[in-house]
Structures are given as structure tokens and as C-alpha cells.
Enzyme design. Sequence first.
Site, short mmCIF file in Angstrom:
data_model
loop_
_atom_site.label_atom_id
_atom_site.label_comp_id
_atom_site.label_asym_id
_atom_site.label_seq_id
_atom_site.Cartn_x
_atom_site.Cartn_y
_atom_site.Cartn_z
CB ALA A 177 -61.84 -19.28 -3.78
CB ALA A 178 -66.69 -17.96 -3.30
NE ARG A 210 -64.41 -8.44 -13.85
CZ ARG A 210 -63.98 -9.31 -12.94
NH1 ARG A 210 -63.07 -8.95 -12.06
NH2 ARG A 210 -64.46 -10.55 -12.89
CB SER A 229 -57.49 -12.82 -2.72
OG SER A 229 -57.38 -13.26 -4.05
CB ALA A 264 -52.81 -19.72 -3.75
CB CYS A 297 -55.19 -24.90 -4.66
SG CYS A 297 -56.97 -24.60 -4.68
CG ASP A 321 -65.44 -24.87 -0.54
OD1 ASP A 321 -65.59 -25.00 -1.77
OD2 ASP A 321 -64.38 -25.14 0.06
CB ALA A 323 -60.34 -23.99 -6.38
CE1 TYR A 339 -49.94 -38.80 -32.80
CE2 TYR A 339 -50.59 -38.64 -35.12
CZ TYR A 339 -49.75 -39.16 -34.13
OH TYR A 339 -48.75 -40.02 -34.45
#
Length: 564
Positions: free
Chosen positions: A19-20, A30, A47, A49, A51, A292, A310, A435
Site C-alpha cells: 500500500a504505502a 509523477r 500492490s 489488495a 483488505c 504501517d 490502509a 435527504y
Amino acid sequence: MSRTPEADRKTIIVVGGVAAGASAAAKARREDEGAEIIVFERGEHVSFANCGLPYFVGDEIKRRGALLLQTPASLKSRFNLDVLTRHEVTEIRPEARQVVARDLRTGAEVVRTYDRLILATGSRPVVPPLEGIGSRNVKLLRTVPEAEELKEMVGGGARRAVVVGAGFIGLEAAENLARRGLAVTVVEKAAQVLPPFDPEMVVPVEESLRAMGVELVIGRGIAGFETNGDVAVGVRLDGGGTIAADFFVLSIGARPDVELAKKAGVAIGPSGGIAVNERLETSVPGIYAAGDAVEVRHLVSGRPAWIPLAGPANKQGRVAGANAAGGSLTFKGAYGTSIVRVGKVAAAKTGLGEAECLRAGFDYTVTYNHHGDHAGYYPGAEELTIKIISERGTGRLLGAQVVGGRGVDKRADVLATAIYGGLTVEDLEQLDLAYAPPFGAAKDPVIMAGMTTANIFRGQVVAVTPAEVARLIEAGRSPGPQVVDVRDPREWREGTIPGAVGLPLPELRERLGELDPARETIVYCRGGQRSYFAYRVLRQSGFRDVKNLTGGFLSWTAFQKSRP
Ligand code: FAD
């Protein structure tokens, strides 16, 4: 196209590619198209998942490939990253700005020089040295191969599983194994499931687990495993007893993985994570850290905290990556906004719980609020319980917990946003939320919770919690408080608070004479609203010491069930 001359080309090395680490590397690219960016990842995958792993075991996510968000090849083609999987960084030499990595396939050593280094080493699972813990059917659930092994055991005819540890991962594992038809037992050492939550708030979670057929063994640790060769056949409990199963999932917590950082002289904070500033720089020049592995500032308490989730990990990766590449982003901190689904119930928490407020020295007020997730007249509303914890003197929101059916996520996120903004309970009353009947209520549950709590803050009502009422009753004073149940008589069948007198709200004004205005009076109803109306009647009729039971009989019942 202008290219960075080779001599000016910066090398950014990232340790850890999930993740990090993956976020950091992609963001660095970038920011700096010319940099050489190398990611070392010990495991087989980058990379991925994590979770999603429990839902892969539960077959809600069918394809293994869906978990692999990127591959070294896709990271090369999209971001021009050099990703080396099965490469473990074993040493950092800060003076030489070098890392030493071992290729775990060949054993070969690789030494690379960096200009900037990002540590994204994550956490390590707690695996105590217990007899039999190394058996081949005692499993963790942290990587794709581990999830695949679990899935194979489920598909291969396993019928019984024991999950040790009832935190987020343990409960997600239990839920998904139960969905696959296994007989599941969850063993938890603490006195409740989801230990970061306040105990009375997880009662619906425990009930949901039981409704799914999951057996809960709460308040018991494990002492070891009974084995037959290299296979565990049962888990032994502290204080005696063994639970037999075909396999065991160990999810008893994790610690920041800081060994590499420590050896390199990087400072570790009081929570055990790598100490970083807002730019995610460590104590060693040129070394950043994210995810983490790091310690963050808790944005409510202001104290150092370890929050392995995450969201913060991905955001920190982005900040560390940008800064390592010469940018200037900041990560201000986190406050543990989290959510878990357990059967039909969702439970979310943001900010501090009561125990954490006590530890941090806050003087706080608690309210419990029960409302449908949408207008009652529109079919299918599901009940939500919102617990609001606010600072007594200022009304600032310190924490919230939301448990129930549909719409838990939305309320938790509104409250999380309010905490970030430093909003008070009076601000909650003023929120302008979307609402229409299928989605919410004209006074959304969050706004209602704000109103209830702001009434207390402004002194329009004095509230007591179920715990305080229990203490008052159990103190055995004579005369103790008069407890008045203003519900409809047919609701009394659900139970009453010991010693309460029944006086339904519609009859209250005519029958005031039956109560003693000089005595401390506690009023309650089902959820706290009708008793608030009764409170106002009593206060304006000469009763000086009146208190409204926040959350009413529903919260009283949850509190009683949560007592050890
Ligand atoms: P990790 O994702 O753990 O990645 C660290 C990587 O660093 C590892 O792959 C490791 O192999 C590598 N590494 C370590 N040391 C070295 C070294 N010396 N050399 C090379 N590589 C190294 N969080 C949520 O917010 N919501 C959820 O629903 C949720 N569900 C989860 C479910 C599961 C089953 C698990 C395991 C975690 C879940 N989490 C969830 C937590 C979340 O996944 C983590 O907070 C997040 O992955 C942390 O990211 P990270 O990059 O810091 O660490």
C-alpha cells in the site's frame, strides 16, 4: 522531450511494495519523470489488495487476479518503476546511502546506492512462541498465498475452523468462513470482540456473529496447539479446555516492522513505529517512511499513535513519494476511522473511544442515539446506534461509534469529517446533509445525535449513561433515585430497569403527584427521545434534579449485556 542528464539523475529506493510503498513509488514518478525508482519487495506480489483477502477466502471475490492491483510489469509500463519482488532489504548504510538486498530466489546480494530512501515495510504479525504454532494448518491471513492456502483448505473439505483474535481481520475471516458453511469458533483474550470499540457498542456485532452460527469464546487466551505430526488438531485455551478444528487462523495483532530502520539508526517513537515529521522524514537525512511502519500524530489527542490502516498508509505513501522526489506535501496525522462488516451488522469508529479519552485525560460527555437509517415512513429502514463522545467544556467532537444496518458508513464518514474539521456538537446540528426518503431523514441520524448532545452541552438537559444509572442503583443509597419508565405499558414486557416505576408519557402530566419532586429522578424510554420530552415536563413542574437516560432502554440493555 527533455531528459535528466545521467549525472543529475536521482535514485529513489522504496523498501516494501504494497500500500504505502507502491503509492510512494508511483507518486515519486509523477513528480520526477527522470528519477530512477527501484522498489524492493520481500514477498511475491506488489500492490495487492490485503483488505480484500478475507473476501477472497469467502468467495465474494472469485478471482485471485482481482487482488493483484498491479504487477512488476504493469508498474514498469505505466510508471517506469523497477520492481524487484522476492528481494529482501537486509541492511541500510546511511553514511554511504546504500541498501543491501538479498534475492530470495538465488541468495545473491544486491547493493544499490540511493539519493532518497522510503521505508514502507508495514507491520509484522504477532506470533507467540506457543507449542504447535508452527503446524502447517495454523495460518495467517496477510498475503495472497496465505489467502489461497485458506481457500484451498475450505474447498478441500475442511468443516471446522478456529479464528484466534477478534479484531478486524479475525472477524472478517470468521464471517467469510461462516459464509462458506464452516463451523467457526472465535477465541478472543479481551472481554469483547473488536477491542478498540467501547464494549457496549459491539453487542450487536457479537449477536450478529452468533446469528451466523459463529461460536464466541471471549475472555480466553490460547496456551498452544495439540498436534498430530505437523498438523494441529486443537487449540488449547488458557485455563483449560481444547477446541478441535481442521485449521486455525491466527489474527492476534501486529507490530510495526521497524527492525531494518532500527539497525540503520532511524529513531523509533513511543508507540513503536518509526518517528516521522509531517513531511514523513525520519531522523536520518534522506530517509522517509510511510504506512504501517510509522507512528503518526493522533489528530484528536495530539499524541503519538500507531494506526495501521490502509487509508493512512496510502496517503502517507503519496506524501513520502512526493517529498522524496523533491516535492512538498504534508501528512498531518490520523484518528483511526475504521469499519467492519459482520453479517448484517456494520460497526464503525472514528476518533477516540471512552477508554482512550480517559487515558488522554479528557473530560467528556457521552450520548447514545438510536434512529432509522432513513425516514420511518419509507419502507425498510434499518436501525443505527450512534455513540457521540464530546469534550465537556468545548463541545468538540472527540470520537464517535456507529453500529447497525445500512448507512453506518455514511454516518461514520460524516462524523470523521466533522472531527477533522474540529467541529463541535452544536456544529453537527447545523450540518446540511442530503435527504430524500430512501436515503436518510430530514433530520439525519447524525444531526439528531448532534441535537441530543448539544442539548446537554447547552444545559437544556442533564443526561446519564447506563453505566452511571447502574452505579447509582447499585450504590444502594436510601432513598436512591426514583427511576421512571415513560414507555408504553406494552413495551415494559421487553424488561425494565430494576425498581423503575411505569408512568407512560401521555399520562405523565395528570399523574405527576405520584412522583416525589424532591428526589433525584431518572427518566427513560426506549431510545431517549420520549424521556427527553418527559424530562422537560418534570423540570418545568418543580422537579429540580432530573436526568434523562441517554439511549434509553436499548442502551441500558446493551450495557447490561456487555458487562463481564
Ligand atoms: P504492507 O501492506 O504490510 O506492506 C509492507 C510490505 O513491505 C510487505 O509486503 C513486506 O513484505 C514488505 N517488506 C517488509 N520489510 C521488507 C524488507 N526488508 N525488504 C523488502 N520488503 C519488505 N485496512 C483498512 O483500512 N481497511 C481494511 O478493510 C483492511 N483490511 C485488511 C485485511 C487484511 C487481511 C489485512 C492483512 C490488512 C487489512 N488492512 C485494512 C490493513 C491494511 O492492509 C494496512 O494498513 C496496509 O496494507 C499497510 O500498508 P503498508 O504498505 O504500510 O504495509
